[in-house]
Design an enzyme around this catalytic site. Structure first.
Site, mmCIF file in Angstrom:
data_model
loop_
_atom_site.group_PDB
_atom_site.id
_atom_site.type_symbol
_atom_site.label_atom_id
_atom_site.label_comp_id
_atom_site.label_asym_id
_atom_site.label_seq_id
_atom_site.Cartn_x
_atom_site.Cartn_y
_atom_site.Cartn_z
ATOM 1 N N ILE A 55 70.310 77.487 -43.796
ATOM 2 C CA ILE A 55 68.995 76.840 -43.862
ATOM 3 C C ILE A 55 68.041 77.410 -42.820
ATOM 4 C CG2 ILE A 55 67.733 74.665 -43.651
ATOM 5 C CD1 ILE A 55 70.258 73.214 -44.612
ATOM 6 N N SER A 56 68.440 77.348 -41.547
ATOM 7 C CA SER A 56 67.520 77.775 -40.488
ATOM 8 C C SER A 56 68.290 78.020 -39.203
ATOM 9 C CB SER A 56 66.451 76.703 -40.250
ATOM 10 O OG SER A 56 67.053 75.502 -39.777
ATOM 11 N N GLY A 58 67.624 78.322 -34.625
ATOM 12 C CA GLY A 58 66.732 78.053 -33.498
ATOM 13 C C GLY A 58 67.457 78.326 -32.203
ATOM 14 N N THR A 59 66.880 77.864 -31.102
ATOM 15 C CA THR A 59 67.511 78.088 -29.802
ATOM 16 C C THR A 59 68.857 77.387 -29.706
ATOM 17 O OG1 THR A 59 66.264 76.219 -28.917
ATOM 18 C CG2 THR A 59 65.315 78.412 -28.626
ATOM 19 N N TYR A 60 69.028 76.309 -30.476
ATOM 20 C CA TYR A 60 70.257 75.519 -30.431
ATOM 21 C C TYR A 60 71.404 76.194 -31.169
ATOM 22 C CZ TYR A 60 68.332 74.537 -34.991
ATOM 23 O OH TYR A 60 67.800 74.688 -36.249
ATOM 24 N N GLY A 61 71.106 76.962 -32.219
ATOM 25 C CA GLY A 61 72.144 77.526 -33.067
ATOM 26 C C GLY A 61 71.645 77.655 -34.493
ATOM 27 N N VAL A 63 71.765 76.065 -38.789
ATOM 28 C CA VAL A 63 71.975 74.918 -39.673
ATOM 29 C C VAL A 63 72.328 75.427 -41.066
ATOM 30 C CG1 VAL A 63 70.982 72.841 -40.689
ATOM 31 C CG2 VAL A 63 70.351 73.498 -38.360
ATOM 32 N N LYS A 79 74.899 71.387 -38.346
ATOM 33 C CA LYS A 79 74.299 72.108 -37.224
ATOM 34 C C LYS A 79 75.414 72.688 -36.367
ATOM 35 C CE LYS A 79 70.586 70.641 -35.019
ATOM 36 N NZ LYS A 79 69.637 69.964 -34.090
ATOM 37 N N ASP A 181 59.478 65.313 -29.214
ATOM 38 C CA ASP A 181 59.216 66.538 -29.983
ATOM 39 C C ASP A 181 58.849 66.204 -31.424
ATOM 40 O OD1 ASP A 181 58.860 69.248 -30.312
ATOM 41 O OD2 ASP A 181 60.960 69.670 -30.731
#
Length: 435
Positions: A55-56, A58-61, A63, A79, A181
């Site tokens: 899916i996507s 980001g900085t976290y990892g 998904v 996630k 956020d």
């Protein structure tokens, strides 16, 4: 006033669906209460879920979309967290503060307008959060309406979205949680039109903090949705920062573009937070120049001298009074909102609510509880719990692809070699990993 089966208000905990088994008092974040979502051990993601695609990231990892196995055919969003790094080298130093906060809060939160965590799965050097799957988000919906031959988001849909968003936010604030956020991409929408407040990676408890909130996280809230007290360098802040962001989202749903679209000045090498001059200018252009008469506390803000300098250098271009009503009326006209149009209109009540959300002084800004009782929601007929009700169009499904390093490398959870794409490099610490 509200439609059938819509959440009813409870003074302790917000609005809850009728007849769904929720207690009359709000579920609380009580550390003595056993978590409804336990940490699962000795279970691998691939044993329980079949990965559909990516899916996507980001900085976290990353998904992924997944479907349950063993008779569980529901869809999920998984996630997968990245490990913490020292520079460019994988060190497996542990989880980020953001990941820990999100896991701890989501394990306790339980509300129909907050994203639902199903479980947390720990694997060797890897951790996964399994959420309910949501087909849409507000950013995707807004983008859909900006395409040629498409029209404004219908006023009843905007009203339902905003009500459900405030409903979830009231629950968070009642339980001493700041989201920090809120933005369209983090407001999820199910295929049945239910709103879920998502991505609690920056959320935190604010009940009797040991230190100022600024000392823990110097930069919070994506720049276009950042409240003026944060831009002015406030060392401590309140749930009012979330309500400013809701006001920005409300405006964006109506205009289909961010109301305050500034450029962010990045921190320097010493991690000094700069004055966000451009973003403050964008706010002043519409809201007028903040003064001590309308915001008494502004003179004690760390960045007040910077604001004075900005005001002097840009004096001919700034309105001394608010231009928000002109912006609002222009927005309604350009969007085709009127009492006689198919889109309907948010009307004068909509402007009053928007102006109270976008109040400079955080002590005067409307709260989530007050907003839910505002005439914008009280007048104008029932509010549907399905924000898509009456909408004849169809929104595209969330984009799910196979274009991801984990999928190509076979390290996707659910494949033979589960874990991080770099887990084969353990013992070769000198090897640098490309992102």
């Amino acid at each position: 006033m509200y439609g059938r089966n819509f959440p009813f208000f409870n003074s302790l905990g917000g609005f809850y669906p009728r007849g769904n088994g929720f207690p009359l008092d709000a579920p609380s974040l009580d550390p003595r209460k056993p978590s409804g979502t336990g940490y699962t051990s000795k279970v691998r993601v691939r044993d329980k879920y079949r990965i559909v695609g990516f899916i996507s990231s980001g900085t976290y990892g990353r998904v992924y979309k997944a479907i349950g196995k063993n008779g569980e055919k529901r869809e999920f969003a998984i996630k997968k967290f990245k490990p913490d790094k020292e520079g460019e080298i994988i060190q497996y130093t542990g989880l980020s503060q953001s990941a820990i906060r999100e896991m701890s809060l989501c394990s306790e939160l339980d509300h129909p307008n907050v994203v639902q965590l199903e479980e947390i799965i720990l694997e060797d050097k890897c951790i996964f959060m399994v959420f309910e799957y949501t087909e849409h988000d507000l950013l995707q919906i807004i983008h859909h309406h900006t395409q040629p031959q498409r029209h404004a988001i219908p006023a009843p849909m905007v009203r339902s979205i905003l009500f459900q968003l405030l409903n979830g936010l009231l629950y968070l604030h009642t339980n001493w949680v700041l989201h920090r956020d809120l933005k369209p991409a983090n407001i999820l929408v199910t295929s049945s039109g239910a709103i879920r407040v998502g991505d609690l990676g920056l959320a935190r408890l604010f009940y009797k903090p040991l230190n100022s909130l600024f000392s823990g996280d110097k930069v919070v809230v994506t720049i276009w949705y950042r409240a003026p007290e944060l831009l002015m360098g406030s060392r401590h802040y309140t749930p009012a920062v979330d309500l400013w962001a809701v006001g920005c989202i409300f405006a964006e749903l109506l205009s289909l573009r961010p109301i305050f679209k500034g450029e962010e000045a990045k921190m320097d090498s010493k991690k000094t937070v700069p004055f966000q001059r451009n973003q403050m200018m964008k706010i002043i252009e519409i809201m007028g120049l903040p003064t001590k008469e309308i915001w008494p506390g502004i003179t004690s803000m760390p960045e007040f001298s910077q604001l004075q300098s900005l005001a002097m250098s840009r004096a001919p271009h700034f309105n001394r009074s608010s231009n928000l009503e002109n912006w609002y009326q222009s927005c309604l006209k350009n969007g085709g909102y009127s009492a006689n149009s198919s889109a309907g209109t948010p009307g004068a009540d909509g402007f009053d609510l928007l102006s109270r959300l976008l109040e400079y002084d955080p002590t005067k800004r409307i709260t989530a509880r007050e907003a839910l009782e505002h005439p914008y929601f009280k007048n104008g007929g029932p509010i549907s719990a399905n924000c898509f009700e009456g909408f004849e169009g169809k929104y595209p499904h969330r984009r799910v692809t196979q274009d991801d390093n984990d999928i190509r490398s076979g390290s996707l959870p659910g494949t033979k070699r589960s874990g991080l794409p770099d887990d084969s490099l353990m013992g070769r610490a000198s090897k640098r990993i490309k992102e």
